[in-house]
Design a protein around this motif. Sequence first.
Motif, PDB file in Angstrom:
ATOM      1  N   PRO A 231      24.114  48.486 -32.622  1.00 53.89           N
ATOM      2  CA  PRO A 231      24.341  47.124 -33.107  1.00 53.89           C
ATOM      3  C   PRO A 231      25.682  46.588 -32.629  1.00 53.89           C
ATOM      4  CG  PRO A 231      23.718  48.566 -34.905  1.00 53.89           C
ATOM      5  CD  PRO A 231      23.936  49.433 -33.719  1.00 53.89           C
ATOM      6  N   THR A 232      25.734  45.277 -32.417  1.00 51.08           N
ATOM      7  CA  THR A 232      26.980  44.671 -31.939  1.00 51.08           C
ATOM      8  C   THR A 232      27.677  43.927 -33.078  1.00 51.08           C
ATOM      9  OG1 THR A 232      25.723  42.755 -31.282  1.00 51.08           O
ATOM     10  CG2 THR A 232      26.226  44.357 -29.564  1.00 51.08           C
ATOM     11  N   GLY A 233      28.949  43.709 -32.898  1.00 47.69           N
ATOM     12  CA  GLY A 233      29.721  42.955 -33.902  1.00 47.69           C
ATOM     13  C   GLY A 233      30.999  43.668 -34.222  1.00 47.69           C
ATOM     14  N   LYS A 234      31.896  42.912 -34.859  1.00 46.10           N
ATOM     15  CA  LYS A 234      33.211  43.487 -35.118  1.00 46.10           C
ATOM     16  C   LYS A 234      33.177  44.552 -36.197  1.00 46.10           C
ATOM     17  CE  LYS A 234      35.972  39.698 -33.471  1.00 46.10           C
ATOM     18  NZ  LYS A 234      36.718  38.503 -33.823  1.00 46.10           N
ATOM     19  N   GLY A 235      32.151  44.518 -37.032  1.00 45.20           N
ATOM     20  CA  GLY A 235      32.078  45.474 -38.139  1.00 45.20           C
ATOM     21  C   GLY A 235      31.635  46.858 -37.707  1.00 45.20           C
ATOM     22  N   MET A 251      27.086  38.272 -58.644  1.00 43.29           N
ATOM     23  CA  MET A 251      27.232  36.854 -58.325  1.00 43.29           C
ATOM     24  C   MET A 251      26.465  36.023 -59.341  1.00 43.29           C
ATOM     25  SD  MET A 251      27.035  36.558 -54.288  1.00 43.29           S
ATOM     26  CE  MET A 251      27.328  37.983 -53.311  1.00 43.29           C
ATOM     27  N   ARG A 255      23.862  29.088 -57.720  1.00 47.16           N
ATOM     28  CA  ARG A 255      25.069  28.571 -57.079  1.00 47.16           C
ATOM     29  C   ARG A 255      24.689  27.403 -56.203  1.00 47.16           C
ATOM     30  NH1 ARG A 255      25.431  33.413 -55.598  1.00 47.16           N
ATOM     31  NH2 ARG A 255      24.731  32.802 -53.535  1.00 47.16           N
TER      32      ARG A 255
ATOM     33  N   LYS B   5      28.006  38.896 -49.121  1.00 47.94           N
ATOM     34  CA  LYS B   5      29.196  38.162 -49.575  1.00 47.94           C
ATOM     35  C   LYS B   5      29.993  37.641 -48.379  1.00 47.94           C
ATOM     36  CE  LYS B   5      32.539  37.544 -52.845  1.00 47.94           C
ATOM     37  NZ  LYS B   5      32.434  36.391 -53.696  1.00 47.94           N
ATOM     38  N   LYS B   9      29.165  35.169 -38.722  1.00 46.71           N
ATOM     39  CA  LYS B   9      28.691  35.728 -37.458  1.00 46.71           C
ATOM     40  C   LYS B   9      28.624  34.604 -36.444  1.00 46.71           C
ATOM     41  CE  LYS B   9      26.844  38.664 -34.653  1.00 46.71           C
ATOM     42  NZ  LYS B   9      27.583  39.828 -34.181  1.00 46.71           N
ATOM     43  N   SER B  21      26.648  33.686 -48.537  1.00 51.31           N
ATOM     44  CA  SER B  21      26.567  34.630 -49.663  1.00 51.31           C
ATOM     45  C   SER B  21      25.191  34.509 -50.298  1.00 51.31           C
ATOM     46  CB  SER B  21      27.622  34.312 -50.716  1.00 51.31           C
ATOM     47  OG  SER B  21      28.904  34.470 -50.178  1.00 51.31           O
ATOM     48  N   LEU B  51      22.560  44.026 -36.373  1.00 51.82           N
ATOM     49  CA  LEU B  51      23.780  43.285 -36.023  1.00 51.82           C
ATOM     50  C   LEU B  51      24.816  43.567 -37.097  1.00 51.82           C
ATOM     51  CD1 LEU B  51      22.623  39.629 -35.167  1.00 51.82           C
ATOM     52  CD2 LEU B  51      23.572  41.276 -33.568  1.00 51.82           C
ATOM     53  N   TYR B  52      26.066  43.459 -36.732  1.00 51.34           N
ATOM     54  CA  TYR B  52      27.126  43.547 -37.730  1.00 51.34           C
ATOM     55  C   TYR B  52      27.785  42.188 -37.864  1.00 51.34           C
ATOM     56  CZ  TYR B  52      26.937  48.631 -37.662  1.00 51.34           C
ATOM     57  OH  TYR B  52      26.534  49.932 -37.771  1.00 51.34           O
ATOM     58  N   PRO B  53      28.162  41.807 -39.085  1.00 51.03           N
ATOM     59  CA  PRO B  53      28.862  40.525 -39.223  1.00 51.03           C
ATOM     60  C   PRO B  53      30.324  40.649 -38.779  1.00 51.03           C
ATOM     61  CG  PRO B  53      28.633  41.565 -41.364  1.00 51.03           C
ATOM     62  CD  PRO B  53      27.951  42.464 -40.384  1.00 51.03           C
ATOM     63  N   GLU B  54      30.901  39.525 -38.364  1.00 52.32           N
ATOM     64  CA  GLU B  54      32.323  39.543 -37.991  1.00 52.32           C
ATOM     65  C   GLU B  54      33.191  39.704 -39.234  1.00 52.32           C
ATOM     66  OE1 GLU B  54      30.779  37.097 -35.565  1.00 52.32           O
ATOM     67  OE2 GLU B  54      30.993  38.763 -34.175  1.00 52.32           O
ATOM     68  N   GLY B  56      32.990  39.686 -43.874  1.00 48.04           N
ATOM     69  CA  GLY B  56      32.150  39.738 -45.069  1.00 48.04           C
ATOM     70  C   GLY B  56      31.496  41.097 -45.275  1.00 48.04           C
ATOM     71  N   THR B  57      30.826  41.213 -46.415  1.00 47.48           N
ATOM     72  CA  THR B  57      30.203  42.502 -46.759  1.00 47.48           C
ATOM     73  C   THR B  57      28.724  42.324 -47.088  1.00 47.48           C
ATOM     74  OG1 THR B  57      30.976  42.141 -49.001  1.00 47.48           O
ATOM     75  CG2 THR B  57      32.233  43.715 -47.676  1.00 47.48           C
ATOM     76  N   LYS B 209      25.138  28.369 -44.032  1.00 46.84           N
ATOM     77  CA  LYS B 209      25.673  28.454 -45.406  1.00 46.84           C
ATOM     78  C   LYS B 209      24.538  28.386 -46.407  1.00 46.84           C
ATOM     79  CE  LYS B 209      30.013  26.104 -44.503  1.00 46.84           C
ATOM     80  NZ  LYS B 209      30.662  24.819 -44.489  1.00 46.84           N
TER      81      LYS B 209
END
Lengths: 260, 320
Positions: A231-235, A251, A255, B5, B9, B21, B51-54, B56-57, B209
């Motif tokens: 997987p790609t991405g900064k995480g 949460m 909302r 949360k 990306k 979120s 994929l990983y998000p830039e 958040g969790t 969003k």
Amino acid sequence: MILGPIYKKDVLLMNRSIALPLFLTAMNAVFSILVIINLYSVSMSSAETGEIPYDRFLGVYKLIGAVELILILLGGPAMTSSSITSERERRTLGILLTTQLTPSDIILGKLLSVFTTIMLLLGSSVPILMTVFIYGGVTLEQVLLLACLYACSAVYSCAVGIASSTYHQSTAAAAAVSYICIFASLGLFFLCWFFRWELRVRTESLLWFVCAALLMMTACIIFMSMRKLLPTGKGRQRKTIRPMEEAGGQMPEMREGKDN
Amino acid sequence: MIQVKDIKKNYGQLMALDGLSMTIPNDSCYGFVGPNGAGKTTTIQILLGLLYPEEGTVLIDDMEAGSHVRRLKKRIGYVPDYMGIYPNIRVGEYMDFFASCYDLYGARTHRRIEMLLDMVGMKGRERQMVDTLSRGMQQKLSLARALIHDPKILILDEPTAGLDPGTRYEYKRMITELQDDGKTILISSHILTDISEICTDVGIIDQGKMVMEGRLSDVLKKVNSSSPIIISIEGSLTGAMSVLKEDRHVRSISIRAQEILISYDGSPEEETALLATLIKGGIPVRSFHREKGNLEALFMQLTGLREERTVINYDTGADI
């Protein structure tokens, strides 16, 4: 998992098509005809001159050996450059990556399935190649060297095809790039071959070195392919589990965003 | 429970998710809706670990997506909007292959495959080639494939798109049964009637969003209270219009055929008082009710789209 699902599935699907037995038959037919022509020509020649030219028997061994090597180098990328792109085109790659399979399971499974098929093709031509032993002149080291060169070339050409397939979206682009890589490698090999006397290297030693170099390059190429499927991405580097409270906790049930 | 949360990306300059979120409660059927390009597929890919998000969790049963990948993959089953088939493979082989992808072998697995094929109405088709199946059958097989490892969470991307009404009905029934069995289901779909029928929770995403999220009943209740009041009048509308203009809770008035639509922000008691005033003023009121809110209207309202409706300004008589 290396010899697991991907290997079994690919071997099953590959062997289910008519192409493989047809190619196998055609290839061995061509080799058999070459051997028969050679035997006939040697027999005719010895009938005329009264001498048996043993070196011409060895010529067949060298010819078939070289043709098979070229087949491996050209056939490997042809069989593998669609391996990942076709999974992408069928959109099965995403599904596979959501299962328990890792990128290494997928890459190694695909590599081994094509490698097995190439070895099957080569194995089927062994009896034809063995006709040279009727007359002798080939040492055990040379036989081992040829087998090793076949295996290393096969695994290298397959790895190049798979890597190219991993990095490109279309099969055509992947095939083109893998052939460029293969021809570049061949060029490098011939350069060493022509200068082997200047380098004062024994032919056998040079070929053993080529085998070792091919294996090392294969390992690097496979590693690169596996990385590409991650997987790609900064995480990507994150490994810790954060407790729920730290990550924001519960949460609210309803909302509305800022836009609302 | 799945908790997302503030995830971000981007693909180069394009911001696909901008602080999204969302919370998907356990055992719920969560409808994930949004226009094309809103970020639904990216969110799903992040949940699946593709994929990983830039930033958040993402927590799935208190485990962060990206770590414990194997454990998380065991918990999630995924049905994409496409079938993803191999040529020359039989239904039984297809199921066996995906079972082996989860390290599942043996008699127990074969019994499970039989049970799943029976569930989706494909018992006895084990030897049929997958590429000869109809789209509906392929989609059902895809659902059976996603359930092979008995996941706790099921993610369905446009599961009923392109299916005929009969197959869609069957598919919805299967999803409802799976939810009753205690599975947490996330459905991304454009077919809002399907979402209204089978989902317990809903999340509406726009431009990366979350614009509204919550229990479907609560969301619809909220939509209902913001819907216009429709007053149907017998004969001339002039008298009714003058009464409505006097009321301070009437925000806007529009006319549709013989009906008056008013945007009203008063309480239910004040609504009753308005009706009483109209009747006392001798206005022949045929009906007086709030337009029933639906997910489609809410979706269009939140994503900036509007229902196509001919509205005539009463004062000028011109089209608005």
